[in-house]
Design a protein around this motif. Structure first.
Motif, PDB file in Angstrom:
ATOM      1  N   GLU A  47       5.273   3.723  -2.531  1.00 52.99           N
ATOM      2  CA  GLU A  47       5.055   3.640  -3.810  1.00 52.99           C
ATOM      3  C   GLU A  47       3.953   2.401  -3.748  1.00 52.99           C
ATOM      4  OE1 GLU A  47       7.973   3.290  -6.851  1.00 52.99           O
ATOM      5  OE2 GLU A  47       7.170   1.108  -7.415  1.00 52.99           O
ATOM      6  N   SER A  62       0.503   3.634  -2.495  1.00 48.24           N
ATOM      7  CA  SER A  62      -0.102   4.494  -3.265  1.00 48.24           C
ATOM      8  C   SER A  62      -1.039   3.796  -4.303  1.00 48.24           C
ATOM      9  CB  SER A  62       0.916   5.429  -3.889  1.00 48.24           C
ATOM     10  OG  SER A  62       1.616   4.669  -5.019  1.00 48.24           O
ATOM     11  N   GLN A  63      -0.484   2.576  -4.509  1.00 47.41           N
ATOM     12  CA  GLN A  63      -1.252   1.607  -5.486  1.00 47.41           C
ATOM     13  C   GLN A  63      -2.358   0.895  -4.668  1.00 47.41           C
ATOM     14  OE1 GLN A  63       1.599  -0.404  -8.358  1.00 47.41           O
ATOM     15  NE2 GLN A  63       3.298   0.550  -6.931  1.00 47.41           N
ATOM     16  N   PRO A 103      -4.070   1.369  -1.477  1.00 48.46           N
ATOM     17  CA  PRO A 103      -4.541   2.168  -0.215  1.00 48.46           C
ATOM     18  C   PRO A 103      -5.708   1.858   0.603  1.00 48.46           C
ATOM     19  CG  PRO A 103      -5.392   3.497  -2.068  1.00 48.46           C
ATOM     20  CD  PRO A 103      -4.594   2.401  -2.647  1.00 48.46           C
ATOM     21  N   GLY A 162      -5.587   2.640   5.548  1.00 45.82           N
ATOM     22  CA  GLY A 162      -5.998   3.070   4.298  1.00 45.82           C
ATOM     23  C   GLY A 162      -7.157   3.384   3.864  1.00 45.82           C
ATOM     24  N   ASN A 208      -8.102  10.855  -0.010  1.00 44.89           N
ATOM     25  CA  ASN A 208      -6.941  11.043  -1.068  1.00 44.89           C
ATOM     26  C   ASN A 208      -5.946   9.866  -0.576  1.00 44.89           C
ATOM     27  OD1 ASN A 208      -6.036  11.416  -3.346  1.00 44.89           O
ATOM     28  ND2 ASN A 208      -5.433  13.433  -2.975  1.00 44.89           N
ATOM     29  N   GLU A 244      -4.106   7.544  -1.897  1.00 44.76           N
ATOM     30  CA  GLU A 244      -3.130   7.627  -3.046  1.00 44.76           C
ATOM     31  C   GLU A 244      -1.893   8.475  -2.872  1.00 44.76           C
ATOM     32  OE1 GLU A 244      -6.211   7.934  -3.562  1.00 44.76           O
ATOM     33  OE2 GLU A 244      -6.712   5.817  -4.550  1.00 44.76           O
ATOM     34  N   LYS A 245      -2.448   9.797  -2.532  1.00 43.39           N
ATOM     35  CA  LYS A 245      -1.544  10.946  -2.397  1.00 43.39           C
ATOM     36  C   LYS A 245      -1.083  11.087  -0.895  1.00 43.39           C
ATOM     37  CE  LYS A 245      -1.183  15.936  -3.416  1.00 43.39           C
ATOM     38  NZ  LYS A 245      -1.927  16.886  -3.994  1.00 43.39           N
ATOM     39  N   ARG A 268       1.816   5.099 -11.783  1.00 41.13           N
ATOM     40  CA  ARG A 268       1.820   5.232 -10.171  1.00 41.13           C
ATOM     41  C   ARG A 268       1.633   6.497  -9.658  1.00 41.13           C
ATOM     42  NH1 ARG A 268       5.646   1.767 -12.196  1.00 41.13           N
ATOM     43  NH2 ARG A 268       7.307   3.674 -12.341  1.00 41.13           N
ATOM     44  N   PRO A 269       0.720   6.528  -8.580  1.00 38.52           N
ATOM     45  CA  PRO A 269       0.674   7.862  -8.065  1.00 38.52           C
ATOM     46  C   PRO A 269       1.664   8.462  -7.196  1.00 38.52           C
ATOM     47  CG  PRO A 269      -1.186   6.329  -7.350  1.00 38.52           C
ATOM     48  CD  PRO A 269      -0.408   5.670  -8.257  1.00 38.52           C
TER      49      PRO A 269
END
Length: 444
Positions: A69, A72-73, A75, A219, A224, A226-227, A386-387
């Motif tokens: 989590e 994802s915020q 990266p 990161g 992509n 975040e995913k 959040r992603p």
């Protein structure tokens, strides 16, 4: 001072399969092959040993879901270092990164190389004096690969991850279909004075699961992120948990518990030769060797990214050099060379296993703070989309926190001198941080 822009930027070329291979590759090294006896000794029975591996995997999974989590915020290159900085401020971020780049990361690389040297010397029946030179050569060769574009290291991670499945599948297959022992009913508490210490058994498995967070250091190099970062972390841990459980089951089905205890770290090599013959045992040993090389590659690929990120933020001496990226490969080659140089020094002059053990305590201290950070981020940004959201929040991060506190308390109880020694390494970071802060404060 602008820390976000560099004349040369990291190459965002790693997809899900590369990231997933790095997660699996940096976790599965030698732990699952050499810690079976240690876990069994402490658990006191094969049933408890299997439960210890399951408990360690669940704790690791909750940790991974919590970090996913946060990742994802945020990266960004640096992983834990970057998360700590954004949640608690620059000093805490620096200390978490400092501990990883000076001691923990190089020691993990050095210990893998040292064990690899032992295996290769035994495999080729060479004189023991070649153990250290072979370990050094292995570090140099893997480092050389990581001086190239990150896609080469990522491809190597995929190949070695596939290769390391050979011994894993062989151990599982033989245990399932040819093993004659009862994997769930063997006890031997009379042969080991500490048998039945289930908590210590879980602690041993957690060390074998360590390394799952390192992919977050890349990161800025993942497509992509975040995913893909949350996907790679969670799926990788789930797969490793399944592999560890099946390997343990295969080993316990194939050998009596008393024999595993007696052989210690030599249990699986002995089992390989007994079950598959001399040639089959050699092939299985090659698979284990490749597994360790792949794990070492993942660590050499990821730890220098922390050093690069800290230098990019002007938080290390020689920041200009350490943050240098090769124009053609977009690789932080000076950070890679510095990291492996420290590892080489450890191989030559120190007990790298002991150093890495000392740093486990401080790593888990920072883990706890980061898991708590998941709550802080939600409180600070209640409306943020959040992603990725941690499933079963807040239960999942609470389990991760309790699991990490268990490691911390266990380390304090078992090695208070080592804990105090590890604090010294962290405290040395304070003057370095304030020196760099003063030195670079007027620079743009």
């Amino acid at each position: 001072m602008n820390n976000e822009k560099d004349e040369v930027t990291l190459n965002r070329s790693l997809g899900l399969w590369s990231a997933l291979a790095l997660v699996i590759g940096t976790i599965i090294g030698s732990g699952v092959f050499v810690r079976q006896a240690a876990v069994l000794d402490d658990a006191g029975s094969t049933t408890n040993a299997m439960l210890a591996w399951l408990a360690g995997g669940i704790i690791t999974l909750t940790a991974g879901l919590t970090i996913a989590e946060i990742a994802s915020q945020m990266p960004k290159t640096g992983g834990l270092y970057y998360y700590m900085e954004k949640i608690y401020g620059k000093v805490w971020g620096f200390l978490s990164g400092w501990m990883q780049i000076i001691i923990y990361g190089p020691a993990m690389i050095a210990s893998l190389a040292a064990y690899l040297g032992i295996l290769l010397v035994d495999f080729f029946d060479m004189p023991q004096k070649w153990t250290v030179p072979i370990a050094l050569i292995a570090v140099v060769l893997v480092a050389g690969l990581n001086l190239l574009s990150n896609r080469y290291g990522a491809t190597f991670a995929i190949v070695t991850t596939i290769c390391k499945l050979v011994p894993v599948i062989a151990l599982i297959w033989f245990g399932l279909f040819y093993g004659k022992e009862d994997a769930f009913a063997q006890t031997f508490s009379s042969v080991h004075q500490s048998a039945g210490n289930f908590g210590v058994a879980i602690l041993a498995t957690l060390f074998a699961f360590d390394g799952w967070i390192l992919v977050a250091n890349l990161g800025d190099e993942i497509k992509n992120p975040e995913k893909r970062l949350p996907q790679a972390i969670t799926l990788g841990i789930v797969l490793v948990l399944g592999i560890y459980m099946l390997v343990s089951f295969g080993v316990f089905r194939s050998m009596p518990a008393t024999q595993i205890h007696k052989l210690g770290i030599g249990a699986i090599p002995y089992m390989a030769e007994k079950d598959f013959g001399a040639i089959g045992g050699k092939i299985l040993s090659i698979g284990i060797i490749i597994s360790i090389v792949g794990c070492m590659n993942g660590k050499i690929m990821t730890f220098p990214r922390i050093m690069y990120a800290m230098a990019r933020d002007h938080e290390l001496p020689f920041a200009k050099q350490l943050s240098y990226l090769n124009r053609n490969t977009q690789t932080p080659i000076i950070s890679v060379l510095t990291t492996v140089s420290i590892s080489a020094i450890m191989i030559l002059f120190f007990n790298a296993d002991r150093l890495s053990e000392l740093c486990i305590f401080t790593v888990y201290c920072f883990y706890v703070m980061t898991f708590v950070g998941a709550f802080l981020l939600r409180k600070r940004n209640p409306d943020l989309k959040r992603p990725f959201s941690t499933p079963l929040f807040p239960f999942t991060p609470i389990v991760a926190i309790l699991g990490s506190l268990f490691v911390i308390v266990s380390e304090i109880q078992s090695d208070i001198v080592g804990v105090l020694f590890s604090f010294v390494f962290v405290l040395v970071g304070f003057p370095v941080y304030y020196y760099c802060k003063h030195h670079y404060r007027n620079q743009v």
